[in-house]
Design an enzyme around this catalytic site. Structure first.
Site, PDB file in Angstrom:
ATOM      1  N   SER A 379       0.737  -1.214  -0.025  1.00 36.08           N
ATOM      2  CA  SER A 379       0.174   0.196   0.144  1.00 36.08           C
ATOM      3  C   SER A 379       0.851   1.408  -0.190  1.00 36.08           C
ATOM      4  CB  SER A 379      -0.974  -0.234   1.046  1.00 36.08           C
ATOM      5  OG  SER A 379      -0.308  -0.099   2.292  1.00 36.08           O
ATOM      6  N   VAL A 498       1.082   6.581   9.385  1.00 31.71           N
ATOM      7  CA  VAL A 498       0.122   5.682   9.415  1.00 31.71           C
ATOM      8  C   VAL A 498       0.810   4.266   9.131  1.00 31.71           C
ATOM      9  CG1 VAL A 498      -1.922   6.897   8.680  1.00 31.71           C
ATOM     10  CG2 VAL A 498      -0.548   5.518   7.008  1.00 31.71           C
ATOM     11  N   GLU A 499       0.084   3.197   9.442  1.00 31.12           N
ATOM     12  CA  GLU A 499       0.672   1.703   9.526  1.00 31.12           C
ATOM     13  C   GLU A 499       1.979   1.820  10.078  1.00 31.12           C
ATOM     14  OE1 GLU A 499       0.892  -0.051   5.506  1.00 31.12           O
ATOM     15  OE2 GLU A 499      -1.289   0.575   5.102  1.00 31.12           O
ATOM     16  N   GLY A 500       2.113   2.341  11.499  1.00 32.33           N
ATOM     17  CA  GLY A 500       3.341   2.351  12.086  1.00 32.33           C
ATOM     18  C   GLY A 500       4.001   3.460  11.987  1.00 32.33           C
TER      19      GLY A 500
END
Length: 824
Positions: A379, A498-500
């Protein structure tokens, strides 16, 4: 003594390049010691004493029962005492996924033949058609500025996304989905991101970590049969609710909780759970029809078994389920894609809502960790690489079209620096994106690699977009339909967050997780200690010792020899041979430094976040350099692309070298710091400096000239043909500028030679001199028309958006009272 010393260098070399077990080296050293005793001229008494020492040492190390009982057992007890406690969620995160190429780099002896043998990901004919047709059409339908003004995509765009199967790319064909590869998914996200974040994020989230991914791996047959076809057809729009106000980066500590109980569902009493949750930052939440929900499930009445705290659980919940509240929108840096909160208080759900059914209660964190690697590998690397490709294409063109001081700004060395970083970072990030997506298609779930590409691609994208904004200057800071970069600049921090979050990823995950997952022995030692298995610990521990000594010797030997004797696979490009050798050297030094760090600091290393971050940098940069080498070979070693490859790898090696220096300079144990710097890592000094200006000039030139290299670098960028669109105007203006430059040069020479004397023309504009050159016969009518076309397109490119004075205020003023509106 001299006889014995003669054998020390061969022993070090053997340790460096040999593959014998540790005890073979112990045996060899003892044999040499015995030989020196016998032939070194020692008096008989001394020889007898040394022989006794040799015999005892041989028995202690070479007889397994003695070694375990007298040597290994005390170490084992100390190791178990020092081993920190680990929760189940920590263990699930640690053991999730697979180890791939990063394991080779971590082990200190990368097998480059393995890297080169990985298949290069390719699109099928169907996937290529979807990219060329449906994806390109979605790009055409999406006008980023129009979406910004609406704060949503038009209804026809939403319908097109649903009708054409964009939401079901990863769903298998038997459920009505596309069944696309991870690489195809990545290509679609990359292309959409060159146009607008709105369709890109809307498409990538349902195909990333979310209900479809979890259902595919863990759903019951009934759940799959019901939801997957509906998701594939766009009848359902999914979201996944994980983050809460009190658990962001520390997602495992989510306070959202449910209790197993009985309740009424569809008119009958069933066993279910009453769940309370408060989630935020949930992408697609405002428009979702079903959402995944992560919460901790408790069973105080033991209705499901003997365990009261079942653990994190994942359920699939319809958006209109009684008690669910879909909140209002967040505006993440004014992005158009939908994002918002979801809440619920004492919401009763049947156990059948659990993904995988009641038997998967408490397995949610493991499910999430196992699925996260695939989505995180695609992504954000795809979307941020798309931003970089668009920046490279558009800013490169702008730098050739835009003139100052009668020179294209792309030819100024200061601008060249920015263009160089844009080009090389784009080349490198695309290489890492493609190689990592290929790993997913090979069946890997590379948890460490997914963190590497997420962190470094988003950080380099930030650098790329910042550089692009610096080049286009005022054009970039005035938002409007002609601004091709401002919205990307606004939203680039989203990928960082985001996502970590990137700070967390760099300081805690890259090395913290990689050290245990990628190391060939540490996890085995930890498991043996937890299970009280002395024999397994003995087996792993002594091989670990041999592994450490071997890496130390190899780092020393390759450092002293400049790594010139490191073997490289036959057939690699001659111009890349030294990179393979130097990366092998860095890998050995990194492996030794990692072992010294873990061995001397133990559990305290977890708290040394700066040291851990630098170690993670080294591992990451070696991975990025490996991906770049892989790409260069896969592309057929095009000579014209070589400057991009050289600058990208040289930059990686220089930064890795700096990370080594930073780790060693701040190493808590100063003795080991001196040993590492002087004897192992850099025995002859630092081999790398910053990439040269000459090389940077070659890279920058590639961005401002039409060429196959520029096309390869910016492949998948959506290129509109309408010159009223900013990127369409740039494409046309670049070609017109290149065609016009020889004519412009001839006019300047004619001026210098006195062939005509230009006069000031009030209102004639910057191109009036060419009208006079035509009148003087210096240029032809066709050449004059070419110059005129170039001027028209140039003016389209450099124009800056303006708006009515009350733009953006009218709607806001409508919400205040009349006096306030009059005052405004």
């Amino acid at each position: 003594m001299w006889w014995f010393l003669v054998f020390i260098p061969p022993l070090v070399v053997a340790l460096a390049y040999g593959r014998a077990p540790f005890f073979a080296w112990v045996g060899a050293m003892l044999a040499w010691l015995a030989a020196w005793t016998a032939f070194g001229g020692l008096p008989p008494g001394a020889a007898l004493g040394v022989g006794a020492v040799v015999a005892v040492a041989g028995a202690l190390f070479l007889v397994p029962a003695l070694r375990r009982g007298l040597v290994t057992a005390p170490i084992f007890r100390a190791f178990r005492a020092a081993l920190p406690t680990m929760s189940q969620t920590e263990r699930d995160a640690l053991e999730a996924g697979t180890v791939w190429w990063e394991g080779e780099l971590f082990a200190g002896r990368p097998d480059w033949r393995t890297l080169l043998a990985y298949p290069v990901p390719r699109l099928t004919d169907e996937e290529q058609r979807f990219l060329d047709n449906e994806t390109a059409e979605l790009c055409r339908l999406t006008q980023d500025w129009d979406c910004t003004q609406r704060q949503d995509m038009p209804a026809e765009v939403w319908q097109y996304i649903k009708d054409k199967g964009f939401l079901g790319m990863i769903i298998p064909r038997e459920y009505g989905g596309k069944g696309f590869s991870a690489f195809a998914h990545s290509q679609v996200v990359t292309k959409l991101s060159t146009r607008s974040s709105a369709p890109a994020v809307t498409v990538m989230v349902p195909n990333s970590l979310g209900p479809a991914e979890l259902l595919l791996h863990y759903g019951t047959p009934e759940q799959k049969a019901h939801y997957l076809p509906r998701l594939a057809r766009g009848q359902e729009i999914p979201a996944f609710a994980l983050t809460s106000p009190w658990a962001g980066s520390d997602a495992a500590s989510i306070p959202d909780a449910g209790v197993v109980c009985r309740g009424t569902w569809q008119g009958r009493e069933v066993l279910g759970m009453r769940v309370s949750f408060d989630k935020r930052y949930i992408t697609l939440a405002p428009v979702c029809t079903v959402f995944g929900l992560a919460f901790r499930l408790f069973d105080p009445d033991r209705l499901l078994g003997d365990v009261e705290d079942l653990g994190i659980t994942c359920a699939l919940v319809p958006h209109d389920h009684p008690g669910v509240k879909i909140g209002r929108r967040h505006l993440p840096l004014n992005a158009v894609w939908m994002n918002g909160p979801i809440q619920g208080q004492d919401v009763f759900m049947p156990l059948d809502f659990i993904i995988g059914g009641p038997t998967m209660a408490g397995q949610g964190w493991r499910m999430l960790m196992e699925c996260l690697a695939a989505g995180r590998s695609i992504s954000l690397p795809g979307s941020n690489t798309g931003m970089q490709k668009m920046t490279a294409r558009a800013v490169g063109a702008y730098a050739r079209v835009r003139y100052q001081f009668k020179t294209a700004i792309g030819r100024f060395e200061g601008v060249e620096e920015a263009l160089t970083r844009i080009g090389a970072n784009t080349y490198l990030c695309d290489a890492a994106r493609v190689m990592t997506a290929g790993a997913i298609d090979l069946g890997e779930k590379p948890s460490v690699v997914s963190a590497i590409v997420k962190y470094h691609v988003t950080e380099r994208a930030r650098q790329t977009v910042n550089d692009g904004m610096d080049v286009i200057g005022g054009k970039g800071i005035c938002l409007g339909p002609q601004n091709f970069l401002g919205r990307a600049y606004q939203q680039i921090p989203v990928g960082i967050t985001v996502e970590g979050a990137n700070i967390l990823t760099r300081s805690l995950i890259l090395f913290g997780q990689g050290a245990i997952r990628c190391h060939p022995y540490v996890l085995k030692e930890m498991n043996a200690a937890r299970e009280g298995d002395l024999a397994a610990f003995d087996h792993a521990f002594w091989r670990h010792i041999g592994y450490t000594l071997s890496n130390a010797a190899r780092a020393l030997v390759t450092g002293l020899t400049g790594s010139h004797f490191v073997s490289v696979p036959d057939g690699v490009a001659p111009e890349t041979r030294r990179y393979y050798q130097q990366l092998s050297r860095f890998s050995a030094a990194f492996a030794f430094l990692s072992d010294i760090s873990m061995g001397t600091l133990g559990g305290a290393l977890k708290r040394k976040e700066k040291l851990s971050a630098r170690l993670g940098d080294i591992l990451s940069l070696m991975y990025l350099a490996s991906a770049t080498l892989k790409r260069y070979e896969a592309d057929g070693r095009p000579t014209a692309d070589a400057p991009l490859m050289h600058w990208a790898i040289w930059d990686c090696m220089f930064k890795a070298q700096n990370a080594f220096e930073g780790a060693i300079a701040n190493f808590p144990n100063r003795f080991f710091a001196m040993l590492l710097r002087r004897l192992v890592v850099f025995p002859l000094g630092r081999p790398y400096v910053v990439p040269s200006d000459r090389l940077g000039h070659e890279v920058a030139r590639l961005l401002i000239e039409p060429s196959p290299t520029r096309n390869r670098l910016t492949s998948d960028v959506y290129l509109p043909t309408d010159v009223e669109e900013p990127v369409g105007a740039l494409e046309a203006a670049l070609l017109a500028t290149v065609d016009a430059e020889p004519v412009e040069a001839r006019v300047r020479r004619a001026q210098r030679d006195g062939q005509f004397r230009p006069t000031v023309s009030v209102g004639g504009g910057v191109d009036a001199v060419y009208d006079q050159a035509l009148a003087a016969g210096v240029i032809t009518a066709a050449e004059h028309a070419l110059i005129k076309r170039r001027g028209v397109l140039r003016d389209k490119v450099i124009r800056v958006d303006d708006h009515p004075y009350d733009f953006g205020l009218r709607d806001a003023l409508a919400t205040v009272d009349v006096p306030a509106r009059q005052a405004a």
